[in-house]
Design a protein around this motif. Structure first.
Motif, PDB file in Angstrom:
ATOM      1  N   THR A   1      32.209  11.011 -87.866  1.00  0.00           N
ATOM      2  CA  THR A   1      32.797   9.566 -87.610  1.00  0.00           C
ATOM      3  C   THR A   1      32.929   8.962 -88.925  1.00  0.00           C
ATOM      4  OG1 THR A   1      30.618   8.899 -86.835  1.00  0.00           O
ATOM      5  CG2 THR A   1      32.100   9.745 -85.349  1.00  0.00           C
ATOM      6  N   ARG A   2      32.625   9.450 -89.933  1.00  0.00           N
ATOM      7  CA  ARG A   2      32.913   8.753 -91.406  1.00  0.00           C
ATOM      8  C   ARG A   2      34.139   8.011 -91.454  1.00  0.00           C
ATOM      9  NH1 ARG A   2      35.023  13.390 -91.926  1.00  0.00           N
ATOM     10  NH2 ARG A   2      37.004  13.553 -93.269  1.00  0.00           N
ATOM     11  N   PRO A   3      34.198   6.887 -91.930  1.00  0.00           N
ATOM     12  CA  PRO A   3      35.619   6.043 -92.240  1.00  0.00           C
ATOM     13  C   PRO A   3      36.573   7.110 -92.606  1.00  0.00           C
ATOM     14  CG  PRO A   3      33.650   4.871 -93.227  1.00  0.00           C
ATOM     15  CD  PRO A   3      33.295   6.104 -92.847  1.00  0.00           C
ATOM     16  N   GLY A   4      37.871   6.917 -91.954  1.00  0.00           N
ATOM     17  CA  GLY A   4      38.924   7.818 -92.301  1.00  0.00           C
ATOM     18  C   GLY A   4      38.941   9.387 -91.528  1.00  0.00           C
ATOM     19  N   SER A   5      37.950   9.409 -90.719  1.00  0.00           N
ATOM     20  CA  SER A   5      37.887  10.639 -90.161  1.00  0.00           C
ATOM     21  C   SER A   5      38.742  10.646 -88.693  1.00  0.00           C
ATOM     22  CB  SER A   5      36.593  11.158 -89.518  1.00  0.00           C
ATOM     23  OG  SER A   5      35.893  10.202 -88.825  1.00  0.00           O
TER      24      SER A   5
ATOM     25  N   VAL B   1      29.390   6.801 -79.718  1.00  0.00           N
ATOM     26  CA  VAL B   1      29.706   5.559 -80.760  1.00  0.00           C
ATOM     27  C   VAL B   1      30.795   4.874 -80.216  1.00  0.00           C
ATOM     28  CG1 VAL B   1      28.705   7.144 -82.668  1.00  0.00           C
ATOM     29  CG2 VAL B   1      31.160   7.148 -82.018  1.00  0.00           C
ATOM     30  N   THR B   2      31.595   5.307 -79.193  1.00  0.00           N
ATOM     31  CA  THR B   2      32.605   4.397 -78.619  1.00  0.00           C
ATOM     32  C   THR B   2      32.227   3.695 -77.513  1.00  0.00           C
ATOM     33  OG1 THR B   2      33.392   6.032 -77.285  1.00  0.00           O
ATOM     34  CG2 THR B   2      34.150   6.007 -79.337  1.00  0.00           C
ATOM     35  N   ALA B   3      30.880   3.907 -77.150  1.00  0.00           N
ATOM     36  CA  ALA B   3      30.449   2.754 -76.072  1.00  0.00           C
ATOM     37  C   ALA B   3      31.012   3.047 -74.769  1.00  0.00           C
ATOM     38  CB  ALA B   3      30.413   1.388 -76.517  1.00  0.00           C
TER      39      ALA B   3
ATOM     40  N   ALA C   1      25.714   9.200 -65.278  1.00  0.00           N
ATOM     41  CA  ALA C   1      25.319   8.591 -64.292  1.00  0.00           C
ATOM     42  C   ALA C   1      24.775   9.874 -63.460  1.00  0.00           C
ATOM     43  CB  ALA C   1      26.201   7.867 -63.481  1.00  0.00           C
ATOM     44  N   ALA C   2      25.763  10.875 -63.170  1.00  0.00           N
ATOM     45  CA  ALA C   2      25.484  12.057 -62.434  1.00  0.00           C
ATOM     46  C   ALA C   2      24.192  12.820 -62.865  1.00  0.00           C
ATOM     47  CB  ALA C   2      26.650  12.948 -62.553  1.00  0.00           C
ATOM     48  N   ALA C   3      24.120  12.740 -64.276  1.00  0.00           N
ATOM     49  CA  ALA C   3      22.902  13.726 -64.787  1.00  0.00           C
ATOM     50  C   ALA C   3      21.554  12.799 -64.837  1.00  0.00           C
ATOM     51  CB  ALA C   3      23.481  14.368 -66.263  1.00  0.00           C
ATOM     52  N   GLY C   4      21.885  11.318 -64.878  1.00  0.00           N
ATOM     53  CA  GLY C   4      20.621  10.717 -64.913  1.00  0.00           C
ATOM     54  C   GLY C   4      20.321  10.782 -66.518  1.00  0.00           C
ATOM     55  N   ALA C   5      21.403  10.953 -67.378  1.00  0.00           N
ATOM     56  CA  ALA C   5      20.764  10.897 -68.877  1.00  0.00           C
ATOM     57  C   ALA C   5      20.412   9.671 -69.390  1.00  0.00           C
ATOM     58  CB  ALA C   5      22.412  11.559 -69.533  1.00  0.00           C
ATOM     59  N   GLY C   6      19.973   9.668 -70.573  1.00  0.00           N
ATOM     60  CA  GLY C   6      19.791   8.538 -71.585  1.00  0.00           C
ATOM     61  C   GLY C   6      20.983   8.282 -72.238  1.00  0.00           C
ATOM     62  N   LEU C   7      21.648   6.974 -72.474  1.00  0.00           N
ATOM     63  CA  LEU C   7      22.696   6.765 -73.383  1.00  0.00           C
ATOM     64  C   LEU C   7      22.539   5.947 -74.325  1.00  0.00           C
ATOM     65  CD1 LEU C   7      25.990   6.342 -73.276  1.00  0.00           C
ATOM     66  CD2 LEU C   7      25.605   4.538 -71.428  1.00  0.00           C
ATOM     67  N   VAL C   8      22.966   5.996 -75.627  1.00  0.00           N
ATOM     68  CA  VAL C   8      23.116   4.867 -76.581  1.00  0.00           C
ATOM     69  C   VAL C   8      24.550   4.614 -76.461  1.00  0.00           C
ATOM     70  CG1 VAL C   8      22.955   4.796 -79.107  1.00  0.00           C
ATOM     71  CG2 VAL C   8      21.488   6.413 -77.959  1.00  0.00           C
ATOM     72  N   LEU C   9      24.563   3.190 -76.521  1.00  0.00           N
ATOM     73  CA  LEU C   9      25.731   2.436 -76.518  1.00  0.00           C
ATOM     74  C   LEU C   9      25.935   1.823 -77.995  1.00  0.00           C
ATOM     75  CD1 LEU C   9      25.914   0.394 -73.212  1.00  0.00           C
ATOM     76  CD2 LEU C   9      27.366   2.475 -73.735  1.00  0.00           C
ATOM     77  N   MET C  10      26.813   2.148 -78.770  1.00  0.00           N
ATOM     78  CA  MET C  10      27.018   1.692 -80.297  1.00  0.00           C
ATOM     79  C   MET C  10      28.398   0.863 -80.250  1.00  0.00           C
ATOM     80  SD  MET C  10      27.220   3.694 -83.689  1.00  0.00           S
ATOM     81  CE  MET C  10      29.247   3.355 -83.663  1.00  0.00           C
ATOM     82  N   HIS C  11      28.043  -0.056 -81.156  1.00  0.00           N
ATOM     83  CA  HIS C  11      29.305  -1.128 -81.266  1.00  0.00           C
ATOM     84  C   HIS C  11      30.229  -0.281 -82.661  1.00  0.00           C
ATOM     85  CE1 HIS C  11      31.554  -4.073 -83.821  1.00  0.00           C
ATOM     86  NE2 HIS C  11      31.827  -4.619 -82.589  1.00  0.00           N
ATOM     87  N   MET C  12      31.373  -0.463 -82.449  1.00  0.00           N
ATOM     88  CA  MET C  12      32.377  -0.108 -83.231  1.00  0.00           C
ATOM     89  C   MET C  12      33.589  -0.786 -83.280  1.00  0.00           C
ATOM     90  SD  MET C  12      34.205   3.593 -84.577  1.00  0.00           S
ATOM     91  CE  MET C  12      33.702   4.292 -82.808  1.00  0.00           C
ATOM     92  N   ARG C  13      34.237  -1.503 -84.416  1.00  0.00           N
ATOM     93  CA  ARG C  13      35.369  -2.010 -84.493  1.00  0.00           C
ATOM     94  C   ARG C  13      36.626  -1.278 -84.912  1.00  0.00           C
ATOM     95  NH1 ARG C  13      36.394  -7.598 -85.486  1.00  0.00           N
ATOM     96  NH2 ARG C  13      34.951  -7.969 -83.927  1.00  0.00           N
ATOM     97  N   GLY C  14      37.337  -1.201 -83.772  1.00  0.00           N
ATOM     98  CA  GLY C  14      38.620  -0.103 -84.111  1.00  0.00           C
ATOM     99  C   GLY C  14      37.877   1.133 -84.010  1.00  0.00           C
ATOM    100  N   ARG C  15      38.510   2.428 -84.756  1.00  0.00           N
ATOM    101  CA  ARG C  15      38.157   3.796 -84.528  1.00  0.00           C
ATOM    102  C   ARG C  15      37.817   4.045 -85.840  1.00  0.00           C
ATOM    103  NH1 ARG C  15      36.307   2.910 -80.541  1.00  0.00           N
ATOM    104  NH2 ARG C  15      36.912   3.507 -78.487  1.00  0.00           N
TER     105      ARG C  15
ATOM    106  N   GLY D   1      27.810   0.161 -90.480  1.00  0.00           N
ATOM    107  CA  GLY D   1      28.956   0.863 -91.040  1.00  0.00           C
ATOM    108  C   GLY D   1      30.086   1.240 -90.384  1.00  0.00           C
ATOM    109  N   PHE D   2      30.028   0.701 -89.111  1.00  0.00           N
ATOM    110  CA  PHE D   2      31.362   1.145 -88.220  1.00  0.00           C
ATOM    111  C   PHE D   2      32.147   0.012 -88.242  1.00  0.00           C
ATOM    112  CE2 PHE D   2      28.552   4.588 -87.201  1.00  0.00           C
ATOM    113  CZ  PHE D   2      29.324   5.672 -86.831  1.00  0.00           C
ATOM    114  N   GLY D   3      33.253  -0.272 -89.105  1.00  0.00           N
ATOM    115  CA  GLY D   3      34.120  -1.472 -88.951  1.00  0.00           C
ATOM    116  C   GLY D   3      33.359  -2.608 -89.566  1.00  0.00           C
TER     117      GLY D   3
END
Ligand code: HH2
Length: 282
Positions: free
Chosen positions: A63-67, A118-120, A131-145, A190-192
């Motif tokens: 997910t580096r810039p430009g990828s 990384v797209t929250a 939700a179905a798996a009861g998994a942990g989730l990391v919600l990350m902020h990014m501006r754009g893609r 580093g994301f936007g």
């Protein structure tokens, strides 16, 4: 503070976890190509666990810039054998770094515990899978893609705007059936963002800590460190450790890092310092 990831209950009240990065990609910004095949990727994951990583983050898409996005089947071809083997061994807490619901679903079926998105929840099918798996989730902020995210790096107040975004995504996750106690929040270093924005986000981490969920920080080897020190990506260890230590002192409960052994030591000292700020019990 508890973080529930499927059958695991992780108490982060007095701890900070180190998440070891395993990039199973040809093109990641700091180690692209080194662990692109299953055997070296698995060996690397095991080494990071031996060095003290509390969880490993397996990613098949840079997910580096430009990828640009990598199709789900190709992501799974890269990470699938590693997820399956580690899950079978049962030792590691496994995170998958993907914003594709179909990759997340396959990884959770194979036994992964956390989805690092990384797209929250940008993929409309993602929340139901988690939700179905009861998994942990990391919600990350990014501006754009990633392809264009450095083009529109403008904020009036980056920490406040990132906190508002993550608070909204936390509420969206809850309405889609993902309990709050499964979610961790990440400012997306580093994301936007410009160097100044990244520094503000780290220096004012309390803005995110106030949302009362574990905060994850991934500053390892990132370009703001390179710009401050004028050093290439393979010489950013000290800057990464300094950033991790400050983040932990200010409340980060998960640190995402490439250099695990050194990060584990830095984090332990920073946690001891953070704990020393609490009033002593009578
Ligand atoms: N940074 C990267 C990738 N995934 N996930 C979270 N939650 N937070 C981050 O800061 C973060 C992340 C970028 O680092 P890396 O995986 O080493 O590089 P690449 O995206 O080029 O594979």
């Amino acid at each position: 503070m508890l973080w529930h990831c499927r059958d695991r209950e992780i108490d982060l009240g007095h701890r900070t976890l180190v998440m070891g990065v395993v990039n199973i990609t040809p093109d990641s910004f700091s180690d692209g190509g080194r662990y692109a095949a299953p055997a070296p990727a698995l060996a690397h994951a095991r080494q990071l666990l031996d060095e003290g990583a509390d969880l490993v983050d397996l990613g098949g898409e840079s997910t580096r810039p430009g990828s640009h996005p990598v199709p789900a089947d190709e992501q799974w071809r890269r990470i699938g054998p590693v997820v399956e083997t580690l899950a079978r061994e049962g030792r590691a807490l496994i995170s998958v770094d993907t914003s594709s619901a179909s990759v997340a679903e396959r990884a959770l079926l194979a036994g992964a515990h956390v989805v690092n998105d990384v797209t929250a929840l940008g993929d409309p099918a993602m929340a139901a899978v988690i939700a179905a798996a009861g998994a942990g989730l990391v919600l990350m902020h990014m501006r754009g893609r990633p392809a264009d995210m450095q083009r529109d790096a403008r904020y009036d107040d980056a920490p406040a705007e990132v906190a508002t975004f993550l608070g909204d995504r936390l509420a969206a996750a809850a309405s889609a059936g993902i309990a709050r106690d499964r979610v961790a929040l990440d400012p997306g270093i580093g994301f936007g963002k410009t160097v100044r924005h990244n520094l503000e986000l780290l220096a004012r981490l309390e803005t995110l800590v106030a949302l009362d969920r574990p905060v994850l920080v991934g500053a390892s080897r990132k370009s703001f460190i390179g710009q401050i020190l004028d050093l290439p990506v393979d010489q950013r260890l000290e800057g990464s450790l300094a950033s991790a230590a400050v983040a932990v002192f200010l409340g980060a409960r998960i640190v995402r890092a490439h250099d695990v052994a050194a990060t584990v030591r830095a984090v332990r000292v920073a946690v001891a310092l953070r704990e020393a700020r609490r009033p002593t019990r009578a």
